[in-house]
Design an enzyme around this catalytic site. Structure first.
Site, PDB file in Angstrom:
ATOM      1  N   GLU A 198       1.130  -0.896   0.331  1.00 17.94           N
ATOM      2  CA  GLU A 198       0.012   0.432  -0.368  1.00 17.94           C
ATOM      3  C   GLU A 198       0.808   1.038   0.336  1.00 17.94           C
ATOM      4  OE1 GLU A 198      -2.834  -0.081   3.274  1.00 17.94           O
ATOM      5  OE2 GLU A 198      -3.685  -2.217   2.942  1.00 17.94           O
TER       6      GLU A 198
ATOM      7  N   ASN B  56       1.859  -5.501  -2.783  1.00 19.34           N
ATOM      8  CA  ASN B  56       0.776  -5.525  -2.985  1.00 19.34           C
ATOM      9  C   ASN B  56       0.167  -4.502  -2.221  1.00 19.34           C
ATOM     10  OD1 ASN B  56      -0.915  -7.928  -2.391  1.00 19.34           O
ATOM     11  ND2 ASN B  56      -1.299  -6.815   0.128  1.00 19.34           N
TER      12      ASN B  56
ATOM     13  N   HIS C 247     -10.535  -6.128  -2.107  1.00 19.15           N
ATOM     14  CA  HIS C 247     -11.491  -5.405  -1.187  1.00 19.15           C
ATOM     15  C   HIS C 247     -12.740  -4.870  -2.086  1.00 19.15           C
ATOM     16  CE1 HIS C 247      -9.639  -6.634   2.147  1.00 19.15           C
ATOM     17  NE2 HIS C 247      -8.596  -6.395   2.090  1.00 19.15           N
TER      18      HIS C 247
ATOM     19  N   GLU D  69      -6.054 -10.445  -1.412  1.00 20.01           N
ATOM     20  CA  GLU D  69      -7.263 -10.387   0.385  1.00 20.01           C
ATOM     21  C   GLU D  69      -8.721 -10.425  -0.379  1.00 20.01           C
ATOM     22  OE1 GLU D  69      -5.603  -6.467   2.170  1.00 20.01           O
ATOM     23  OE2 GLU D  69      -3.710  -7.462   2.117  1.00 20.01           O
TER      24      GLU D  69
ATOM     25  N   ASP E  47     -12.418  -9.767  -0.573  1.00 20.27           N
ATOM     26  CA  ASP E  47     -13.113 -10.082   0.340  1.00 20.27           C
ATOM     27  C   ASP E  47     -14.973  -9.218  -0.584  1.00 20.27           C
ATOM     28  OD1 ASP E  47     -12.944  -7.187   1.137  1.00 20.27           O
ATOM     29  OD2 ASP E  47     -12.008  -8.675   3.450  1.00 20.27           O
TER      30      ASP E  47
HETATM   31  O1  G3I Z   1      -4.144  -7.035  18.821  1.00 18.39           O
HETATM   32  C1  G3I Z   1      -4.674  -6.461  18.957  1.00 18.39           C
HETATM   33  C2  G3I Z   1      -5.010  -6.996  20.923  1.00 18.39           C
HETATM   34  O2  G3I Z   1      -4.281  -6.745  22.006  1.00 18.39           O
HETATM   35  C3  G3I Z   1      -6.390  -5.759  20.945  1.00 18.39           C
HETATM   36  O3  G3I Z   1      -6.809  -6.402  22.283  1.00 18.39           O
HETATM   37  C4  G3I Z   1      -7.675  -5.745  20.190  1.00 18.39           C
HETATM   38  C5  G3I Z   1      -8.048  -4.573  20.653  1.00 18.39           C
HETATM   39  O4  G3I Z   1      -9.021  -3.510  19.284  1.00 18.39           O
HETATM   40  O5  G3I Z   1      -6.438  -5.078  19.519  1.00 18.39           O
HETATM   41  C6  G3I Z   1      -5.841  -6.234  18.674  1.00 18.39           C
HETATM   42  O6  G3I Z   1      -5.421  -5.802  17.363  1.00 18.39           O
HETATM   43  C7  G3I Z   1      -6.011  -5.480  15.884  1.00 18.39           C
HETATM   44  C8  G3I Z   1      -5.503  -5.967  15.215  1.00 18.39           C
HETATM   45  O7  G3I Z   1      -6.760  -6.709  14.151  1.00 18.39           O
HETATM   46  C9  G3I Z   1      -5.760  -7.830  15.744  1.00 18.39           C
HETATM   47  O8  G3I Z   1      -7.463  -8.205  15.732  1.00 18.39           O
HETATM   48  C10 G3I Z   1      -6.396  -4.308  15.423  1.00 18.39           C
HETATM   49  O9  G3I Z   1      -7.054  -2.752  16.594  1.00 18.39           O
HETATM   50  C11 G3I Z   1      -6.972  -3.838  14.692  1.00 18.39           C
HETATM   51  O10 G3I Z   1      -7.016  -3.012  13.955  1.00 18.39           O
HETATM   52  C12 G3I Z   1      -6.148  -5.010  13.744  1.00 18.39           C
HETATM   53  O11 G3I Z   1      -7.172  -4.556  12.096  1.00 18.39           O
HETATM   54  C13 G3I Z   1      -6.905  -5.240  11.291  1.00 18.39           C
HETATM   55  C14 G3I Z   1      -6.190  -5.057  10.133  1.00 18.39           C
HETATM   56  O12 G3I Z   1      -5.383  -5.294   8.977  1.00 18.39           O
HETATM   57  C15 G3I Z   1      -5.467  -3.180  10.843  1.00 18.39           C
HETATM   58  O13 G3I Z   1      -4.514  -3.025   9.932  1.00 18.39           O
HETATM   59  C16 G3I Z   1      -7.018  -6.693  10.455  1.00 18.39           C
HETATM   60  O14 G3I Z   1      -7.090  -7.792  11.438  1.00 18.39           O
HETATM   61  C17 G3I Z   1      -6.952  -6.993   9.170  1.00 18.39           C
HETATM   62  O15 G3I Z   1      -7.535  -7.651   8.435  1.00 18.39           O
HETATM   63  C18 G3I Z   1      -6.816  -6.000   8.463  1.00 18.39           C
HETATM   64  O16 G3I Z   1      -5.816  -6.733   6.739  1.00 18.39           O
HETATM   65  C19 G3I Z   1      -5.974  -5.394   6.032  1.00 18.39           C
HETATM   66  C20 G3I Z   1      -4.330  -6.153   5.938  1.00 18.39           C
HETATM   67  O17 G3I Z   1      -3.017  -6.303   6.374  1.00 18.39           O
HETATM   68  C21 G3I Z   1      -3.695  -5.275   4.116  1.00 18.39           C
HETATM   69  N1  G3I Z   1      -5.188  -4.818   2.774  1.00 18.39           N
HETATM   70  C22 G3I Z   1      -6.089  -4.162   3.811  1.00 18.39           C
HETATM   71  C23 G3I Z   1      -6.753  -5.114   5.069  1.00 18.39           C
HETATM   72  C24 G3I Z   1      -8.069  -4.722   5.970  1.00 18.39           C
HETATM   73  O18 G3I Z   1      -7.825  -3.649   5.822  1.00 18.39           O
END
Ligand code: G3I
Length: 305
Positions: free
Chosen positions: A127, A170, A206, A235, A237
């Protein structure tokens, strides 16, 4: 073939999913994952904030859980991701240029080194371009302090760190022909012409009502393939439900199958209940792991039943 992975394999492709280590204790999640998919991408566990939260201190336990599970099932692993503006610990943004360069290269070397020989493809840079019509690079500590050359440097470092891994760029909103995808295309063309190591381009896929599956997805994948790189849907969806969602999924599969160098598709999660789109239903299995119409459409488009 009666699973996504076996149907894709019969077409010479893989069919993968994002996997979260935190769900690997759940029976329905694991049985669906193991049955249907032959590639896994750790959803968050390999990102910078997970692997190097403090400078020089690396933790791989969560990522290892995903990799170990995938390997035990004979799945390939996509590495995601080494250099990205998001999920980047704040210490990285505080570094000056010289320190940032050495931290970036050290991060690539240490993370790729830990998994050397075990990763099918790495999303080396994720990105790096802005949305909108400018085709400009996105502001990030890397872009702002190191300039355009950071991407090339990351790929060169990555090639040396694990010569067996395919190295991918990516991004999202690059699925159709538009200003952003053309900016990526121009970069990849330049890399190929100058011998900068790059093997693949990932198109995240996405999609929702504001950003539907573009009609020129196949043509866009093909123009990148014609540069001499593999392409992958990384990715996928698609927001929605029922027949409309199923039709959109089928069109993505058909576009990939129509491009020889489209080597595989990854959906961004096993089940709707754990999707990053927390209020949506964008995946192939519902919250009870029942196959949705979209699942059957994908299986059928892959030639399975
Ligand atoms: O790990 C912490 C945890 O300790 C905490 O208790 C919890 C409370 O909110 O948060 C946890 O972290 C979260 C993490 O996912 C793991 O679950 C973050 O808040 C959350 O923002 C994070 O979201 C991820 C997101 O990327 C962040 O940018 C999504 O799961 C993940 O699916 C998403 O994936 C991205 C790709 O990497 C890149 N392309 C876009 C895609 C969708 O956004």
């Amino acid at each position: 073939a009666d699973t996504l992975g076996s149907a894709a394999a019969a077409q010479g492709r893989y069919f993968g999913t994002a996997v979260a280590a935190s769900h690997l204790g759940e029976a329905g999640y694991v049985s669906t994952l193991n049955r249907e998919f032959d590639s896994a991408t750790p959803e968050n566990e390999m990102k910078w904030d997970a692997t190097e939260p403090t400078r020089g201190t690396f933790t791989f336990s969560a990522a290892d859980r995903v990799v170990d599970h995938a390997q035990a099932q004979g799945m390939d692993v996509r590495g995601h991701t080494l250099v990205w503006h998001s999920q980047l610990p704040s210490w990285v943004g505080g570094l000056g240029a010289a320190d940032l360069r050495s931290a970036m290269n050290n991060h690539i070397n240490r993370v790729m080194g830990h998994y050397k020989g075990e990763i099918h493809s790495w999303d080396v840079v994720n990105e790096a371009f802005q949305d909108g019509g400018s085709g400009a690079r996105r502001s990030s500590p890397f872009q702002d302090k190191l300039g355009d050359g950071y991407i090339e440097e990351a790929f060169r470092t990555a090639r040396a760190a694990d010569p067996a891994a395919k190295l991918c760029y990516n991004d999202y909103n690059t699925d159709g022909v538009n200003a952003k995808s053309t900016a990526v295309y121009t970069m990849v063309k330049d890399f190929k012409s100058r011998g900068v190591p790059i093997d693949c381009v990932g198109f995240q896929g996405h999609f929702n009502s504001n950003s539907p599956v573009p009609s020129d997805l196949r043509a866009n994948l093909q123009r990148f393939a014609d540069l001499g790189v593999d392409v992958q849907i990384t990715e996928l969806d698609i927001e929605g439900s029922g027949a409309a969602q199923a039709d959109s999924y089928a069109r993505v599969v058909e576009a990939c199958l129509a491009v020889d160098r489209c080597t595989g598709i990854t959906v961004w999660g096993v089940t709707d209940k754990y999707s990053w789109r927390s209020s949506g239903t964008p995946l192939l299995f519902d919250g009870n792991y029942a196959a949705k119409p979209a699942y059957h459409a994908v299986l059928s488009a892959l030639g399975g039943s």
